[in-house]
Design an enzyme around this catalytic site. Structure first.
Site, mmCIF file in Angstrom:
data_model
loop_
_atom_site.group_PDB
_atom_site.id
_atom_site.type_symbol
_atom_site.label_atom_id
_atom_site.label_comp_id
_atom_site.label_asym_id
_atom_site.label_seq_id
_atom_site.Cartn_x
_atom_site.Cartn_y
_atom_site.Cartn_z
ATOM 1 N N CYS A 5 21.523 39.486 35.457
ATOM 2 C CA CYS A 5 20.345 38.620 35.509
ATOM 3 C C CYS A 5 19.434 38.973 34.341
ATOM 4 C CB CYS A 5 19.594 38.785 36.834
ATOM 5 S SG CYS A 5 19.013 40.462 37.152
ATOM 6 N N SER A 49 32.412 49.390 39.604
ATOM 7 C CA SER A 49 33.253 50.005 38.574
ATOM 8 C C SER A 49 34.738 49.839 38.890
ATOM 9 C CB SER A 49 32.908 51.496 38.437
ATOM 10 O OG SER A 49 32.911 52.119 39.702
ATOM 11 N N ILE A 51 37.183 49.447 35.701
ATOM 12 C CA ILE A 51 37.853 49.971 34.509
ATOM 13 C C ILE A 51 36.931 50.961 33.802
ATOM 14 C CG2 ILE A 51 38.765 49.362 32.223
ATOM 15 C CD1 ILE A 51 39.669 46.714 33.389
ATOM 16 N N ASN A 72 29.801 40.096 33.581
ATOM 17 C CA ASN A 72 30.386 40.032 34.920
ATOM 18 C C ASN A 72 31.786 39.462 34.794
ATOM 19 O OD1 ASN A 72 30.975 39.601 37.672
ATOM 20 N ND2 ASN A 72 29.929 37.627 37.665
ATOM 21 N N GLU A 74 36.335 40.227 34.253
ATOM 22 C CA GLU A 74 37.403 41.071 33.721
ATOM 23 C C GLU A 74 38.100 40.334 32.582
ATOM 24 O OE1 GLU A 74 37.876 44.099 34.648
ATOM 25 O OE2 GLU A 74 36.789 44.155 36.560
ATOM 26 N N ASP A 97 36.551 46.780 28.912
ATOM 27 C CA ASP A 97 36.713 45.418 28.404
ATOM 28 C C ASP A 97 35.365 44.843 27.962
ATOM 29 O OD1 ASP A 97 35.814 45.438 31.018
ATOM 30 O OD2 ASP A 97 36.959 43.691 31.641
ATOM 31 N N VAL A 280 43.664 37.469 58.173
ATOM 32 C CA VAL A 280 42.869 37.260 59.382
ATOM 33 C C VAL A 280 43.319 35.964 60.048
ATOM 34 C CG1 VAL A 280 40.836 38.499 58.527
ATOM 35 C CG2 VAL A 280 41.042 36.031 58.134
ATOM 36 N N SER A 354 44.409 36.866 44.946
ATOM 37 C CA SER A 354 44.482 35.762 45.901
ATOM 38 C C SER A 354 45.119 34.543 45.235
ATOM 39 C CB SER A 354 43.076 35.431 46.422
ATOM 40 O OG SER A 354 43.134 34.513 47.487
ATOM 41 N N GLY A 355 45.417 33.513 46.048
ATOM 42 C CA GLY A 355 46.213 32.386 45.559
ATOM 43 C C GLY A 355 45.435 31.146 45.170
#
Length: 836
Positions: A5, A49, A51, A72, A74, A97, A280, A354-355
């Site tokens: 921010c 954290s 990397i 923010n 990767e 990175d 779940v 995730s997919g």
């Protein structure tokens, strides 16, 4: 993964302001924080954290500190870029990175973005010319919001951070309500806060001299290669996806994977042998529970699998917490399921794959079959006749073929605005107190249809969903729900290299009469059982339809529909009618009802007129779990003291609303009673004994008459003459017993409102029946009927069978979008020819 921010310009107590803005998004990065400030700008940062754990702190700088970065996300190809930049003379101080971005921007400016492979939202400040550069990744995986205040620039990963700026005036955006009612989310770049915008995917902006200019640097364009064979396509998908998964697994911490019964997450999980997966489900039969499917696959591929069964009480109790973290209302009930699976995973790992994105890139949604199915009918029957047929069909009962003839009437641009279509123009005008807010939902999709006007209909639907549905719903909930639990979620399907392959697939290899995601499934079947790879697309089914026909939750929603917020925006008689029709099983209005309910819950959190500051709602089930853990770790015997101790860590003025405990008031009352009535004073001393009852029994005792409490205390068989301190010393329970009790509480996150078994003598001494309080919603004044407890195994079996019979009639109902939302669409304009 982090939260960022910042703001330009002068404000009073700038260091306090930037601290408040970063503190409110601590969940995005609980590991550390960082701040940069000069006379022109303040930049804040929270770090999760992943990397270079020791050296990856931000803000981060170039060699001469003329550029300052907060980031923010990767970058998965950062090592390759790092080598190139070192060869060009740049000096690195960390192995992160993040530092690649600051040197890469110094070397290539905006051209850096097209060299990146990853997910990101970052801001770079130039200390020389006082400019700010902000960028968002290709698909919008990571969020970025901004606003202008008197010519000054404010930005943040989440809107709640912008709300902390003292000069920001919070105003409700009615245009967002209009789009939300049709799409179930606020169509970006608009938000529910007037003047606050999303930076769109594939865009960057410059802030210079009081002006903001945005530019699109990348677009998801399809270029089908009709010469591509099935085998070539499958080989290409398998190769690029394996490369993407391996890239997305790069981390200095353990990486896990979400796992459902569908092909998308299952395909990802096949690369996670000897690692952890998470699932779940709901206790409403196989239709709402994918745990058994996921467990079967996990055993085949050899992963450590963890599951959680979400109870009804857990789900409804979490709604306010979820909507707080969302920043804006989202009527997709699966976001709450995603919250719980993220919470489960966060107990074991920091990163999950995730997919998300597979359906949009490879053509996976069932509705993508419509152009093929409708083609013959639309070719043979002229549009004017189709409209007449539709008018007749709308008056018919729900018979086979009726919906087909209604939906097949209009061309795609009029029929399809995305995967969710809640309210059409006519319904919105009928529902809203101010009908002038309402607009045609097709108008928001028009610009995207124009950009893809030369594609076939299936590809048009994919393009629309990538730019609207995926950004406003799928990726929004993925980011917010994972980050709410300080968990980094990565999506290997939404990779630039994967899209290069997906964009070349001819339509027949994406969606055909055999299946959706045809070529991708053929690649997946090489790694998993065919039954999983070919399983029909279901989404994440949530039993809202069933709950809204349960009297308990019907009353919860009805109370909201009769509240002042509902009166402010809607004609509530219509809301009540829809709710009653659904409750009585006359119509399936569940999705319409849920859309309004979620908005009302969200509005009361963010625009509560009694409290200017937005507060995170208390999740009582989380509170109970935290207290149970505190009791286990600290061996606390006094339950009330445990509640207040844990609650005061969050808020020193906290008065636990769910338990009615106020220490100061309680002590004053005891002192006053001791002076006037010695007998009651003696009873009050006995109440200082250690509590051995279950958490729920303690809650209920607070609501019982004084005579009942006295009888409960006596059942401990303690002498009345002994002082409270002596009683406590004599009855101190062993640590093992305390731990056993707390393990029981932790194993059952939902506290069942079921009375404990009583000794016969105690039953006789308690003539008065206690009220059965709705512990999931203490604000609800309704007194609910106490659940019947089976007295014999035979009676328990009979009650279980009765419950299954009551639920079974709902399980076979298709969980599809209602066609009512499409009935009244009128074709009024011509779409997207070359003269448009």
């Amino acid at each position: 993964m982090c939260g960022i921010c910042g703001f330009t310009g002068e404000v009073i107590d700038r260091d306090k302001v930037i601290k408040n803005m970063t503190d409110v998004i601590t969940h995005r990065g609980p590991d550390s924080d960082g701040v940069f400030m000069d006379d022109h700008i303040a930049m804040g940062f929270r770090r999760l954290s992943i990397i270079d754990l020791d050296a990856g702190h931000q803000p981060i700088y170039n060699e001469d500190k003329t550029l300052v970065l907060t980031f923010n996300g990767e970058i998965y190809n950062y090592r390759e870029l790092r080598k190139v930049l070192i060869e060009k003379g740049h000096k690195f101080y960390t192995d992160t990175d993040s530092e690649v971005l600051i040197h890469g921007f110094e070397e290539w400016r905006e051209d850096l973005l097209l060299k990146l492979r990853g997910m990101f939202g970052f801001a770079i400040y130039n200390t020389k010319d006082k400019s700010v550069f902000v960028a968002r990744d290709f698909f919008g995986i990571k969020p970025m919001h901004y606003t202008m205040i008197d010519g000054e620039f404010v930005y943040a990963s989440e809107i709640k951070s912008i709300l902390e700026h003292p000069k920001f005036v919070k105003r409700f955006n009615k245009r967002a309500l209009d789009t939300y009612l049709s799409y179930q989310y606020a169509v970006p770049p608009e938000t529910f806060f007037e003047g606050v915008f999303c930076l769109m995917p594939g865009h960057y902006l410059w802030y210079k001299d009081g002006e903001v200019e945005t530019t699109r640097y990348w677009e998801a364009r399809f270029n089908p290669n009709e010469e591509l064979t099935e085998e070539e396509a499958v080989n290409s998908i398998e190769k690029v996806f394996e490369n993407s998964v391996n890239a997305h697994k790069i981390a200095d911490v353990e990486v896990g994977c979400f796992l459902s019964s569908g092909v998308d997450s299952s395909y990802v999980s096949t690369y996670f042998a000897d690692q952890k997966t998470f699932t779940v489900g709901f206790d409403f039969g196989e239709h709402y529970n994918e745990i058994s499917w996921a467990k079967g696959l996990s055993e085949k591929i050899g992963v450590e699998h963890h599951t959680h069964l979400i109870s009804s009480e857990e789900f409804w109790d979490a709604v306010p917490t979820v909507q707080y973290h969302m920043d804006q209302p989202l009527a997709d009930p699966s976001c709450i399921a995603l919250y719980f699976v993220s919470r489960l995973a966060s107990e074991y790992v920091k990163v999950v794959l995730s997919g998300e994105g597979a359906d949009e890139l490879f053509g996976g949604y069932t509705c993508y079959n419509e152009p093929r199915v409708f083609k013959i009918y639309q070719t043979i029957v002229p549009h004017c006749i189709r409209k007449a047929i539709r008018a007749v069909c709308k008056k018919l009962p729900d018979i086979k073929g009726r919906d087909y003839l209604i939906r097949a009437t209009d061309p795609l641009e009029e029929r399809y605005i995305g995967n969710a279509f809640m309210y059409d123009y006519k319904e919105k005008r009928e529902l809203l107190k101010d009908p002038n807010i309402a607009s045609r939902p097709q108008d928001y999709a028009k610009k995207y249809y124009y950009r893809c006007r030369r594609y076939d209909d299936v590809t048009k639907m994919q393009y629309l969903d990538i730019n609207m549905w995926m950004v406003g719903d799928i990726l929004l909930k993925a980011d917010r729900m994972s980050m709410a639990n300080s968990l980094e979620l990565r999506v290997p399907f939404l990779d630039k290299e994967v899209f290069k392959v997906a964009s070349t697939l001819p339509t027949k290899l994406r969606c055909n009469r055999h299946n959706t995601k045809y070529a991708m499934r053929k690649a997946a079947v090489r790694h998993m059982p065919e039954a999983t790879a070919e399983k029909e697309k279901l989404g994440f089914p949530v039993p809202t339809r069933v709950w809204l026909r349960d009297e308990k939750y019907y009353n919860v929603v009805k109370k909201k529909f009769k509240g002042k917020t509902a009166e402010k925006f809607f004609n509530t008689d219509i809301l009540i009618r829809w709710l009653d029709e659904h409750f009585s099983n006359k119509e399936d209005n569940s999705r319409k009802v849920w859309t309004i309910y979620v908005f009302l819950v969200w509005y009361d959190i963010y625009f509560n007129e009694d409290n200017e500051k937005v507060e995170k709602p208390v999740n009582h089930l989380d509170e109970l779990r935290a207290i149970a853990e505190a009791r286990q770790e600290k061996k606390l015997n006094e339950f009330g003291e445990a509640i207040m101790t844990e609650a005061e860590k969050l808020d020193k003025d906290y008065d636990a609303p769910n338990f009615g405990i106020d220490k100061s008031a309680q002590k004053a009352e005891k002192a006053q009673t001791a002076e006037k009535e010695p007998v009651k004073a003696e009873k009050a001393e006995n109440e200082a004994e250690p509590v051995k009852e279950d958490a729920v029994e303690e809650v209920k005792m607070e609501n019982q008459p004084e005579e009942v409490k006295a009888e409960e205390v006596k059942t401990e068989n303690q002498p009345q003459e002994v002082k409270a301190e002596e009683v406590k010393a004599e009855n101190e329970e062993p640590a093992e017993e305390v731990k056993s009790e707390e393990e029981k509480i932790e194993d059952e996150p939902v506290i069942e409102d079921e009375p404990q078994e009583q000794e016969p003598e105690q039953v006789e001494e308690t003539p008065k029946e206690e009220e059965y309080v709705n512990i999931s919603n203490p604000e609800d004044k309704e007194v609910y009927e106490e659940p019947k407890k089976p007295r014999t195994p035979q009676e328990e079996l009979e009650m279980a069978i009765e419950g299954i019979e009551k639920r079974s009639k709902y399980l076979d109902e298709p969980n599809v979008i209602s066609d009512e939302a499409i009935d009244e669409i009128v074709k009024s304009i011509k779409f997207f020819d070359d003269e448009d």
